[in-house]
Design a protein around this motif. Structure first.
Motif, short mmCIF file in Angstrom:
data_model
loop_
_atom_site.label_atom_id
_atom_site.label_comp_id
_atom_site.label_asym_id
_atom_site.label_seq_id
_atom_site.Cartn_x
_atom_site.Cartn_y
_atom_site.Cartn_z
N SER A 274 0.32 -0.51 0.69
CA SER A 274 -0.26 -0.08 -1.51
C SER A 274 -1.21 -0.60 -1.74
O SER A 274 -2.23 -0.13 -1.93
CB SER A 274 0.78 -0.83 -2.62
OG SER A 274 2.08 0.03 -1.77
N TRP A 275 -1.57 -1.83 -1.65
CA TRP A 275 -2.95 -2.15 -1.59
C TRP A 275 -4.35 -1.28 -0.76
O TRP A 275 -5.18 -1.18 -1.15
CB TRP A 275 -3.07 -4.05 -1.15
CG TRP A 275 -4.11 -4.27 -1.30
CD1 TRP A 275 -4.94 -5.16 -2.98
CD2 TRP A 275 -5.19 -4.91 -0.37
NE1 TRP A 275 -6.01 -5.78 -2.50
CE2 TRP A 275 -6.11 -5.54 -1.41
CE3 TRP A 275 -5.46 -4.54 0.86
CZ2 TRP A 275 -7.51 -6.29 -0.05
CZ3 TRP A 275 -6.62 -5.38 1.54
CH2 TRP A 275 -7.59 -6.12 0.65
N HIS A 276 -4.02 -0.98 0.49
CA HIS A 276 -4.69 -1.09 1.39
C HIS A 276 -5.12 0.66 0.67
O HIS A 276 -6.40 1.17 0.43
CB HIS A 276 -4.22 -0.27 2.93
CG HIS A 276 -3.73 -1.43 3.91
ND1 HIS A 276 -3.15 -2.08 4.19
CD2 HIS A 276 -4.48 -2.90 3.72
CE1 HIS A 276 -3.04 -3.28 4.99
NE2 HIS A 276 -4.01 -4.01 4.18
N SER A 277 -4.48 1.77 -0.29
CA SER A 277 -4.13 2.66 -0.38
C SER A 277 -5.08 2.51 -1.69
O SER A 277 -6.18 3.34 -1.85
CB SER A 277 -2.98 3.57 -0.69
OG SER A 277 -2.24 2.63 -1.93
N VAL A 316 -1.72 0.04 -11.40
CA VAL A 316 -1.01 -0.31 -10.08
C VAL A 316 -0.15 0.78 -9.37
O VAL A 316 0.16 2.10 -9.31
CB VAL A 316 0.55 -0.99 -10.44
CG1 VAL A 316 0.23 -2.74 -11.37
CG2 VAL A 316 0.97 -0.59 -12.11
N ILE A 317 -0.11 0.09 -7.41
CA ILE A 317 0.43 0.99 -6.78
C ILE A 317 1.82 0.24 -5.76
O ILE A 317 1.73 -0.63 -5.86
CB ILE A 317 -0.78 1.28 -6.00
CG1 ILE A 317 -2.08 2.44 -6.86
CG2 ILE A 317 0.77 2.21 -5.22
CD1 ILE A 317 -2.81 2.46 -5.70
N SER A 318 3.10 1.09 -6.44
CA SER A 318 4.17 1.08 -5.79
C SER A 318 4.90 1.43 -5.00
O SER A 318 5.48 2.48 -6.35
CB SER A 318 5.02 -0.33 -6.60
OG SER A 318 5.66 -0.72 -5.99
N GLN A 319 5.44 1.63 -3.62
CA GLN A 319 6.70 2.29 -3.34
C GLN A 319 7.59 2.32 -4.41
O GLN A 319 8.11 3.47 -4.87
CB GLN A 319 6.35 2.38 -1.91
CG GLN A 319 7.37 3.65 -1.57
CD GLN A 319 8.97 3.58 -1.48
OE1 GLN A 319 9.51 4.16 -2.07
NE2 GLN A 319 9.26 2.30 -1.66
N SER A 320 8.33 1.05 -4.12
CA SER A 320 9.49 0.77 -5.05
C SER A 320 9.96 0.15 -6.24
O SER A 320 10.72 1.16 -6.76
CB SER A 320 9.87 -0.40 -3.96
OG SER A 320 8.83 -1.68 -4.39
N ALA A 374 4.79 7.12 1.77
CA ALA A 374 4.84 6.53 0.39
C ALA A 374 2.47 6.11 0.58
O ALA A 374 2.05 6.90 -0.28
CB ALA A 374 5.07 5.43 -0.01
N PHE A 375 2.85 5.82 1.28
CA PHE A 375 1.25 5.60 2.16
C PHE A 375 0.15 6.86 1.35
O PHE A 375 -0.89 7.42 1.03
CB PHE A 375 0.95 5.57 3.17
CG PHE A 375 -0.98 4.84 3.47
CD1 PHE A 375 -1.71 3.48 3.49
CD2 PHE A 375 -1.45 5.72 4.31
CE1 PHE A 375 -2.41 3.58 3.29
CE2 PHE A 375 -3.30 5.83 4.72
CZ PHE A 375 -2.71 4.68 4.26
N THR A 376 0.34 8.24 2.41
CA THR A 376 0.30 9.10 2.75
C THR A 376 -0.60 10.16 1.02
O THR A 376 -1.29 10.27 0.25
CB THR A 376 0.86 10.36 3.59
OG1 THR A 376 0.33 9.76 4.65
CG2 THR A 376 0.13 11.57 3.12
#
Ligand code: F6R
Length: 576
Positions: A274-277, A316-320, A374-376
């Motif tokens: 998520s930090w990369h996105s 804030v970016i987070s899949q979970s 999720a990244f995509t």
């Protein structure tokens, strides 16, 4: 729940004789073997899969933990930060602590305070605890489970004549779709026919029951060998779902509770993929909106006393939606008065509930530990935000990007057709010990992401660098045993990337390259070429990340690794 940890598993069942506990090192199948053939009685129990924080993954350290008399059993997620002091205190009082975990002391404390009321004993124990917990507790004479939370996710599943406590909705979906989310410092008393929730000060809390839309079917493998592969192939659908209703007649439609004009700066915080996105988001927002953007690791942001305030938007970016560091960073940003915005996949997750506004990913459940779809979709949502913001500012619309965004699912399908070719490359490189990933501009974060994917699931050491930085150090590593993965699709940095490739070739390094489909020059430099369709540079990180996902997947599969559950990793990291 296994994706949250699989170092050991255990369960306790309350029956007429007391508490029966079974534990095994490793995955849940090991526990299954242990209990097979045993007569299991009882209609109330707790179970746990562990991701070790304190103490190695052995049977003694596996949950549930019991007090010395075997009267109280607990399962715990989180970290008890003052456990050393509490352990000393209990030991001096004559309690015998047998595990190396921070969790075990909770069982002893509850047993110590149990003097009539089970829930009062729990509250007294929790008053002494510093740190985070998602707890489920049983006592040998009580027909109820007590659940309590601070900083670790916990939900109740409301069934008919049955109730569930879990740290993730997916664990109970097979039984009920009615979910109650516990908040921090809440305690639930759960019985067969119902539940009540209080805060830790004893005040009743009225909880809303949420109806979950996901089906368990969405979380199954559907014929794919692994969840990761299924999720890679789900990317066109994930993009369609996240775009749905958000582009109409060339205009971006987002309903945000946010005064964009008041904002002077954006800070994006996240962890891992998520930090990369987030890094890609910086490039997108700065280019498309013209607003300065900083990107921080959530774990660093939180402890740096960050300089953010009311004119900053903290994304804030987070899949979970449950990552402990990201949640802590969000709370810090809120405390400083910043506006907060979430890009989250799991609806109803803690972070999703804490942010002021945001956009959901709608990627569907992601089970494979390595994040892919999720990244995509995170990048798609960042792009939507940037385009929307530009539109709100009244700037010239980026028609080409919007057109390409609408065509993205079809372009991704073209990349998915490369899976078999990429497997052949994976066969060639499966035995390497190190790989360097290089990219420039939008493709630099993709290099970081490619390297992370490979190392986390194939255990091959990989590093990502901006291609030009190579000359400032990493080039010293180049020899015939150090292949370099170049992300070299056509953009304004293309010529420079070609020079970097020549520099690697001159030192005997082998090149793998992701190139645009019309590229003729790079195939003269290397045979190891992966072709991808051309799109606007802003969408290239998405198209280029997919071959990286395949490459990591196939290498891991060829090595016989279960990449859905790589060693030492957990899907959501709910401890700091
Ligand atoms: C890597 C990976 C992790 C997560 C990170 C943050 O493939 O999945 O690096 O990206 O743990 O998780 P979320 O996005 O859930 O906050």
């Amino acid at each position: 729940m296994e994706y949250r940890g699989y170092d050991s598993a255990g369960m306790t069942i309350k029956n007429s004789a007391g508490l029966a506990t079974f534990k095994a090192v490793g995955k849940i199948t090991e526990l299954e073997k242990k209990i097979s053939g045993k007569k299991l009685e009882g209609n109330l129990g707790i179970a746990h899969t562990r991701w070790a924080t304190h103490g190695e993954p052995n049977e003694i350290n596996a949950h549930p933990h019991l007090d010395a008399k075997g009267e109280v059993a607990i399962v715990h997620n989180g970290i008890i930060e003052n456990y050393c002091a509490l352990k000393d205190f209990l030991t001096k009082e004559g309690f015998k602590i047998i595990s190396d975990t921070d969790s075990e002391i909770v069982a002893h404390l509850i047993q110590k305070f149990h003097n009539g009321s089970f829930s009062e004993a729990v509250v007294k124990a929790l008053e002494l605890i510093e740190g985070t917990f998602g707890l489920a507790i049983v006592q040998k004479d009580e027909n109820r489970i007590i659940a309590a939370r601070r900083g670790s996710p916990l939900v109740l599943g409301v069934g008919e004549g049955e109730m569930f406590v879990a740290s993730d909705v997916s664990a109970v979906l097979d039984y009920t779709k009615k979910i109650v989310y516990l908040n921090d410092d809440e305690l639930a008393v759960v019985e067969k026919d119902g539940y009540s929730v209080k805060n830790l000060k004893g005040k009743e809390v009225n909880k809303k029951v949420h109806e979950i839309k996901w089906t368990l079917d969405q979380i199954e493998k559907k014929g794919f060998k692994h969840f990761m592969l299924k999720e890679i192939f789900e990317q066109p659908e994930a993009v369609i779902n996240t775009l749905r209703g958000r582009i109409k007649e060339g205009k971006i439609k987002l309903s945000l509770d946010l005064d964009l004009d008041s904002l002077k700066r954006v800070v994006i915080v996240a962890c891992g993929t998520s930090w990369h996105s987030a890094l890609i988001g910086k490039y997108l927002l700065e280019k498309i909106v013209g607003i300065p953007v900083e990107v921080d690791y959530a774990s660093e942001f939180r402890y740096r006393d960050p300089l953010v305030g009311k004119n900053d938007l903290v994304i804030v970016i987070s899949q979970s939606g449950e990552t402990a560091d990201t949640l802590a960073a969000l709370k810090e940003a809120k405390a400083k008065g910043a506006k907060t915005f979430g890009i989250i996949n799991v609806v109803g997750s803690t972070i999703a509930r804490e942010v002021k506004t945001g956009i959901y990913l709608h990627a569907g459940p992601e089970i494979g530990v390595a994040s892919t779809k999720a990244f995509t979709v995170q990048v798609v949502d960042l792009l939507l935000l940037a385009l929307f913001w530009r539109q709100e500012k009244g700037l010239r619309p980026e028609k080409n990007i919007i057109r390409d965004l609408e065509a993205l699912p079809e372009k991704i399908k073209e990349v998915l057709e490369q899976s078999d070719n990429i497997r052949k490359l994976a066969e060639k490189f499966v035995n390497c010990k190190n790989i360097l990933y290089l990219g420039r501009g939008f493709n630099f974060p993709v290099a970081l992401e490619g390297a992370l994917k490979l190392k986390e699931i194939s255990y091959i050491h990989a590093e990502g660098y901006p291609a030009a930085e190579m000359k400032h150090g990493p080039i010293a590593l180049i020899d015939k045993d150090m292949p370099v993965m170049f992300i070299a699709t056509r953009d304004s940095t293309y010529e420079k990337i070609l020079s970097n490739m020549e520099e690697i070739r001159a030192r005997g390094g082998e090149i793998i390259a992701i190139v645009s489909e019309e590229d003729k020059r790079i195939s003269k430099l290397t045979k190891n070429v992966i072709k991808v369709p051309s799109v606007s540079p802003e969408l290239m990180p998405i198209i280029n990340a997919i071959p990286m996902q395949f490459f990591a997947y196939h290498v891991a599969d060829l090595k016989g690794i279960d990449m859905d559950k790589p060693r030492n990793l957990a899907k959501s990291v709910t401890v700091e």
